[in-house]
Write a protein that holds these residues in place. Structure first.
Motif, short mmCIF file in Angstrom:
data_model
loop_
_atom_site.label_atom_id
_atom_site.label_comp_id
_atom_site.label_asym_id
_atom_site.label_seq_id
_atom_site.Cartn_x
_atom_site.Cartn_y
_atom_site.Cartn_z
N GLN A 80 52.50 98.33 50.51
CA GLN A 80 53.41 97.35 49.93
C GLN A 80 52.93 95.92 50.15
OE1 GLN A 80 57.29 98.02 51.65
NE2 GLN A 80 57.19 100.21 51.18
N GLU A 81 52.38 95.65 51.32
CA GLU A 81 51.94 94.29 51.64
C GLU A 81 50.86 93.82 50.68
OE1 GLU A 81 53.31 92.06 54.15
OE2 GLU A 81 54.76 93.57 53.53
N THR A 82 49.96 94.71 50.28
CA THR A 82 48.89 94.31 49.36
C THR A 82 49.45 93.98 47.98
OG1 THR A 82 48.40 96.59 48.68
CG2 THR A 82 47.22 95.74 50.59
N ILE A 83 50.48 94.72 47.56
CA ILE A 83 51.12 94.45 46.27
C ILE A 83 51.96 93.18 46.35
CG2 ILE A 83 52.78 95.30 44.56
CD1 ILE A 83 50.23 96.86 44.45
N ARG A 84 52.67 93.02 47.46
CA ARG A 84 53.57 91.88 47.63
C ARG A 84 52.82 90.55 47.63
NH1 ARG A 84 56.26 93.96 51.47
NH2 ARG A 84 58.00 94.72 50.23
N ALA A 85 51.55 90.59 47.99
CA ALA A 85 50.76 89.36 48.03
C ALA A 85 50.44 88.80 46.64
CB ALA A 85 49.46 89.61 48.79
N ILE A 86 50.64 89.61 45.60
CA ILE A 86 50.35 89.18 44.23
C ILE A 86 51.53 88.37 43.70
CG2 ILE A 86 49.86 89.96 41.87
CD1 ILE A 86 48.64 92.50 43.17
N LYS A 87 51.24 87.18 43.20
CA LYS A 87 52.29 86.30 42.70
C LYS A 87 52.18 86.13 41.19
CE LYS A 87 53.51 85.67 46.96
NZ LYS A 87 54.70 86.38 47.48
N PHE A 88 53.32 85.96 40.54
CA PHE A 88 53.36 85.77 39.10
C PHE A 88 53.31 84.29 38.75
CE2 PHE A 88 55.79 84.88 35.24
CZ PHE A 88 55.13 85.68 34.33
#
Length: 221
Positions: A80-88
């Protein structure tokens, strides 16, 4: 798709800090479960691998099921942390979707990701609660994160989902991303799709998704 060297993804620490006995037990449990599967693994194996007493194991985890749940949650937390680091960023939906797709494939094509998936599929009928824990902590959370990005894209006018719900569109995207690459890896466990093949697959997925939901100025012809 052809085949290439398989990928690795390091586990991030769970709530228990590295260096504590709880963390030592959890790391040992992770190794034993991935090596032997859930059914064949025993708390005695985990205790020996951890180099602690049996009472120490039970002081932190009530039984083997609790240990496996903790391993699942720790792995999913790391993912989850790797996905959460992506910002729109408004106007950059394609870039965001590409980052999400590549990051998610790094997860499902990693050794931990594939080991965990195989165990869950093998044990899901006998231990449905364990399978549910994996789904809710892993794929369900990932899809929810994608849905948040899509909500931002709706606001910025980059997608029009029509009567499709955000969570439905997110699940469409996530399932498109992992479909063929994950199936290939699961049926060819000694190799994974090459980076070039993954790049091509991600482009196909995003083009397909944007043709379906992208607003006119963001669609490809």
């Amino acid at each position: 798709m052809g085949l290439a060297k398989k990928r690795h993804l390091s586990i991030l620490p769970p709530e228990e800090l590295p260096g504590t006995k709880a963390y030592t037990v959890l790391r040992a449990a992770r190794k034993i479960f991935f090596m032997h599967g859930f059914s064949a693994a025993t708390t005695d194996m985990i205790q020996r691998e951890a180099g602690v007493s049996k009472s120490t194991v039970y002081a932190y985890y009530a039984n083997k099921e609790a240990l496996f749940v903790a391993v699942v949650q720790a792995e999913c937390w790391a993912f989850q942390e790797t996905i959460r680091a992506i910002k729109f960023s408004p106007g950059k939906l394609r870039e965001t979707l590409s980052a999400l797709a590549h990051t998610y494939l790094d997860i499902v094509l990693s050794e931990p990701g594939s080991y965990l998936y195989r165990i869950i599929v093998a044990e899901g009928i006998r231990f449905p609660a364990l399978a549910s824990t994996f789904y809710m902590a892993g794929p369900h959370v990932i899809a929810a994160m994608v849905a948040e990005h899509l909500a931002s894209a709706v606001t910025s006018g980059e997608v029009d989902l029509g009567d499709v719900e955000l969570d439905e569109a997110a699940n469409v995207f996530v399932n498109l991303v992992r479909s063929e690459p994950q199936l290939l890896y699961l049926t060819h466990p000694d190799a994974a799709p090459s980076s070039q093949q993954i790049d091509r697959w991600v482009k196909v997925v995003i083009d397909t998704f944007m043709r379906a939901y992208g607003c006119s100025c963001y669609r490809i012809s």
